[in-house]
Motif scaffolding. Sequence first.
Motif: not given
Lengths: 322, 246
Positions: B139-145, B174-180, B199-208
Amino acid sequence: MTSSIHPTVHLANGTKIVGKWHRQTYKVIRQIGEGARGSIYLVRGSQGLNALKISKDPFVITREAKILRLMKKVQGVQLGPFLIDVDDFTYRKTQYSFYVMEYVDGVRIKDWYHPSKASHLAIVIKQLLFKLHHLHLSGYIFGDLKLENLLIDRQSKQVRLVDFGGVTQLGRSVREYTSHYDRGYWQMGERKADPAYDLFAVAICILQLDPTFKRMATNQRNLVKLIDQSRTLEPYHPILKKAVQGQYQQAMEMKKDLNRLKLNRQRKTVRRKNPSLTKKTANQPNIQHLHPAKQTMKKEVIGIGSLLFVQFSLLAGFYYWF
Amino acid sequence: MSKGTIRQILLITDGCSNQGEDPVRVSEQIAKQGISVNVIGVLEDDQTEDPTGLTEVNDIAEAGNGVSRIVYAEELSETVQMVTQQAITQTIQSYVSKELKDIFGKEVNEEELSPETKEEVHEIVEDLGETVDLQVLILIDTSASMQHKMSAVRESLNDLVISLRSRLGGYYFSIYHFPTRRQITKRLLSWTNEGAEIAKVFPKLATGGITPTGAALKEAVKMFDEEVIGEEQDYDIIDSSYRSSS
């Protein structure tokens, strides 16, 4: 629960450690190392100076102690420091586990090495390969092989391996490793324990001694190209390439190539005079090996004196063995 | 007899949660289901090694029967691998001490075992750790920082797969990220053992901007129930057939 934070333990100099089970006493002299899994101290025990590894995680201690005990059983060849004691110790209401081993007073390869010693390096590496060979025969690989874990013993003048935390049974996943020395990190193979995994790390150890390697490695992940760029190590290039590409299944194969390396250099000079020199002549080992070694010895005696002298005598000994 | 599986959540974050449920309490609930919650706190380059904002990292792991580490981004690869390995060991250790309790009829504290006995117990633990099957939800934290740490995270996950592949036991991750934007967590990769997928899924990451760690954990843990792979799941962590390989 042994969760969180670091398993390292900070003890003040002069702290008295009394074992809970075997009641031995050790007095802390100073810290000599700290890793991700524990701290190492120089201590004075009843038998003199010892090294003591202490950790918050008892698992780390029992595992390494077990490995060191195994290392002692490998006949004739001393692979690891002698294990002296394994015990627990309560300090400020927390129980820690520790083991005590022989203190290896050595010089780090990094501090010893200078590019002008590129030819002496072969001797050190051959000693190392000899030890690895015996370790592999016993069913284990060293795992976390890196320059920091290689010392030249001030007394025996032999290469010594320290930190046995990465030692792994053949066929299993490597327990502990350092990225830059790891075959998986370079995408040159699995992180599974086979002799070639250690030999890969031996090659990286050699490469790390080239002053330009670290800088180049930050933006280049192609090891073969990196090897070509390490100019000070040129004679070693073919061996390094074979090692990183997994072409050595056994430590002794790599060692044999290192033996020949000396010969080739000799042959090159002879070739200029007599290009038709046959392979047969070149393969008569003993005299040819000793000759260049003796020559270099004279030059170096002034520099590092007896250290190398003894190394060369040992080298001579090894040649008669193999 | 079906083979047991160790189930873990690995949370990679860089700061304290600021919205929704208390992640420490959620973590405690998850642990009760036999799933450990392990947390890696990623430091800013200029942060000291003991920042107050990251104490939550240790609390979440502690409540979740897991392991935690706080490191700089460049140490991530080694840490992800180490935390996963230690978490396996820890889960097996608590299982073994439960077994010991059944045998001796009382709680056996490891501190009361002599070094010799400990060594025997640890040998069993190590064998199990190498051979047991593993299911890790990352579970990856993809908040702006976290934005500029993403390449390090990606590299560390690639590296984790190398380690998982080298074990004798089977694995799925499996890989999940938050927030969306619309959901709390978003799936990047469903259960797989194929490292190339990362490698295929990673560029999709957006940040909140916000960090609803508690809610994200609560969402993520459901995935263990929803997607059962292959044979039926065994709720015992390990059973006696652990030595059989997959």
